[in-house]
Design a protein around this motif. Structure first.
Motif, short mmCIF file in Angstrom:
data_model
loop_
_atom_site.label_atom_id
_atom_site.label_comp_id
_atom_site.label_asym_id
_atom_site.label_seq_id
_atom_site.Cartn_x
_atom_site.Cartn_y
_atom_site.Cartn_z
N GLN A 89 0.67 -1.20 0.08
CA GLN A 89 -0.01 -0.06 0.10
C GLN A 89 0.91 1.08 0.06
OE1 GLN A 89 -2.16 -0.94 3.68
NE2 GLN A 89 -3.92 -1.72 2.53
N VAL A 90 1.86 1.40 0.91
CA VAL A 90 2.73 2.54 0.98
C VAL A 90 3.68 2.60 -0.33
CG1 VAL A 90 4.80 3.33 2.25
CG2 VAL A 90 2.98 2.45 3.50
N LEU A 91 4.06 1.41 -0.91
CA LEU A 91 4.86 1.73 -2.01
C LEU A 91 4.07 2.35 -3.10
CD1 LEU A 91 7.26 -1.49 -1.87
CD2 LEU A 91 8.13 1.12 -1.51
N ILE A 92 2.79 1.61 -3.43
CA ILE A 92 1.70 2.19 -4.48
C ILE A 92 1.72 3.68 -4.44
CG2 ILE A 92 -0.42 1.73 -5.55
CD1 ILE A 92 1.59 -0.44 -6.35
N TYR A 93 1.39 4.19 -3.07
CA TYR A 93 0.79 5.25 -2.86
C TYR A 93 2.15 6.20 -3.14
CZ TYR A 93 -0.54 9.31 -0.08
OH TYR A 93 -1.12 10.62 0.29
N PHE A 94 3.43 5.89 -2.71
CA PHE A 94 4.51 6.69 -2.69
C PHE A 94 5.05 6.90 -3.98
CE2 PHE A 94 9.23 6.15 -3.32
CZ PHE A 94 9.71 7.42 -2.69
N LEU A 95 4.89 5.61 -4.96
CA LEU A 95 5.43 5.85 -6.47
C LEU A 95 4.53 6.53 -7.13
CD1 LEU A 95 6.46 1.95 -6.74
CD2 LEU A 95 7.82 3.96 -6.37
N ILE A 96 3.29 6.36 -7.15
CA ILE A 96 2.50 7.03 -7.92
C ILE A 96 2.37 8.64 -7.73
CG2 ILE A 96 -0.40 7.68 -8.66
CD1 ILE A 96 -0.72 4.56 -8.05
N ASN A 97 2.50 8.87 -6.39
CA ASN A 97 2.43 10.35 -6.07
C ASN A 97 3.79 10.91 -6.39
OD1 ASN A 97 -0.07 11.08 -5.33
ND2 ASN A 97 0.08 9.64 -3.65
N GLY A 98 4.72 10.22 -6.14
CA GLY A 98 6.20 10.52 -6.47
C GLY A 98 6.44 10.90 -8.19
N VAL A 99 5.63 10.14 -8.92
CA VAL A 99 5.80 10.65 -10.33
C VAL A 99 4.87 11.79 -10.58
CG1 VAL A 99 4.95 9.59 -12.70
CG2 VAL A 99 6.17 8.03 -11.08
N ILE A 123 14.74 13.19 -3.70
CA ILE A 123 15.29 13.05 -2.31
C ILE A 123 14.84 13.61 -1.24
CG2 ILE A 123 17.54 13.35 -1.03
CD1 ILE A 123 19.16 12.58 -3.37
N GLN A 124 14.41 15.00 -1.66
CA GLN A 124 13.49 15.83 -0.60
C GLN A 124 11.83 15.17 -0.54
OE1 GLN A 124 13.43 20.22 -1.97
NE2 GLN A 124 15.33 19.78 -3.00
N TYR A 125 11.29 14.71 -1.55
CA TYR A 125 10.10 14.07 -1.60
C TYR A 125 10.25 12.75 -0.71
CZ TYR A 125 6.08 10.97 -2.98
OH TYR A 125 4.98 10.18 -3.11
N VAL A 126 11.17 11.93 -0.67
CA VAL A 126 11.43 10.89 0.27
C VAL A 126 11.51 11.19 1.41
CG1 VAL A 126 13.06 8.91 0.60
CG2 VAL A 126 12.49 9.29 -1.65
N ILE A 127 12.40 12.28 1.83
CA ILE A 127 12.72 12.67 3.09
C ILE A 127 11.12 13.07 3.81
CG2 ILE A 127 13.62 14.37 4.63
CD1 ILE A 127 16.14 14.10 2.71
N PHE A 129 8.15 12.62 2.82
CA PHE A 129 7.26 11.19 2.87
C PHE A 129 7.46 10.43 4.01
CE2 PHE A 129 5.88 6.97 1.90
CZ PHE A 129 4.45 7.36 1.31
N LEU A 130 8.91 10.12 4.09
CA LEU A 130 9.28 9.46 5.46
C LEU A 130 8.70 10.07 6.78
CD1 LEU A 130 12.69 7.64 4.31
CD2 LEU A 130 10.27 6.37 4.37
N ILE A 131 9.15 11.17 6.68
CA ILE A 131 8.73 12.19 8.01
C ILE A 131 7.07 11.95 8.40
CG2 ILE A 131 8.77 14.17 9.28
CD1 ILE A 131 11.39 14.63 7.82
N ILE A 132 6.43 12.24 7.38
CA ILE A 132 5.20 12.07 7.40
C ILE A 132 4.58 10.68 7.76
CG2 ILE A 132 2.88 12.55 6.46
CD1 ILE A 132 4.24 14.79 4.74
N TRP A 133 4.85 9.84 7.24
CA TRP A 133 4.68 8.60 7.18
C TRP A 133 5.27 8.12 8.75
CZ3 TRP A 133 6.70 3.82 8.54
CH2 TRP A 133 5.81 2.58 8.32
N PHE A 134 6.15 8.49 9.07
CA PHE A 134 6.71 7.95 10.55
C PHE A 134 5.72 8.45 11.48
CE2 PHE A 134 9.33 8.31 14.09
CZ PHE A 134 9.61 6.73 14.43
N VAL A 135 5.28 9.97 11.51
CA VAL A 135 4.44 10.64 12.47
C VAL A 135 3.05 9.82 12.40
CG1 VAL A 135 3.23 12.69 12.86
CG2 VAL A 135 5.76 12.74 12.41
N ILE A 136 2.38 9.63 11.23
CA ILE A 136 1.31 9.01 10.95
C ILE A 136 1.27 7.37 11.90
CG2 ILE A 136 -0.37 7.91 9.56
CD1 ILE A 136 0.14 10.41 7.74
#
Length: 152
Positions: A89-99, A123-127, A129-136
């Protein structure tokens, strides 16, 4: 269940459009303030030049940020697919929105269309994304623990 997901995709996609547009106006505001500018820099000068006027540039930017908001809204429905693992779920969400966010960033001239700029933006998107994902994740983990403690 598939019909419910399709319905939610429509609802969330449309509902996230104004959020995308609002964020599209808030980010330049934050940038303007952080640069100490006394003026609101609504869009990049590169976009204004490419579009022939600031008004045309802002119209394009609004359309792009609306699409970006819709993308995040629509893809949030992947979390409704219970048979998928959280990782999938996270990978699909991450990849589509990253593109989508990279395409929007290039179109809106937030970044240059070079390998280095795209990689830096990714790289900024990944950072972020990871911060928001970790908080959630932490908030959900805490809520689940509270629910489980009430059950016992």
């Amino acid at each position: 269940m598939k019909n419910e997901i399709k319905k939610q995709m429509l609802i969330r996609g449309i509902g996230a459009i104004p959020i995308g547009i609002a964020i599209g106006f808030l980010i330049p505001l934050v940038i303007s303030i952080s640069r100490g500018s006394q003026q609101y820099i609504v869009c990049s000068s590169n976009l204004s030049n490419a579009m022939g006027s600031e008004v045309n540039a802002v119209i394009l930017q609004v359309i792009c940020t609306a699409i970006l908001g819709a993308s995040f809204g629509i893809t949030s429905t992947v979390y409704m697919i219970e048979k998928w693992s959280l990782l999938r779920q996270v990978l699909i969400y991450f990849l589509i929105n990253g593109v989508v966010i990279n395409i929007v960033a290039v179109i809106c001239r937030w970044i240059d269309f070079t390998i280095l700029s795209v990689i830096s933006f990714l790289i900024q998107y990944v950072i972020v994304f990871l911060i928001i994902w970790f908080v959630i994740y932490l908030v959900n983990y805490k809520n689940i623990r509270q629910i489980n403690s009430k059950i016992k």
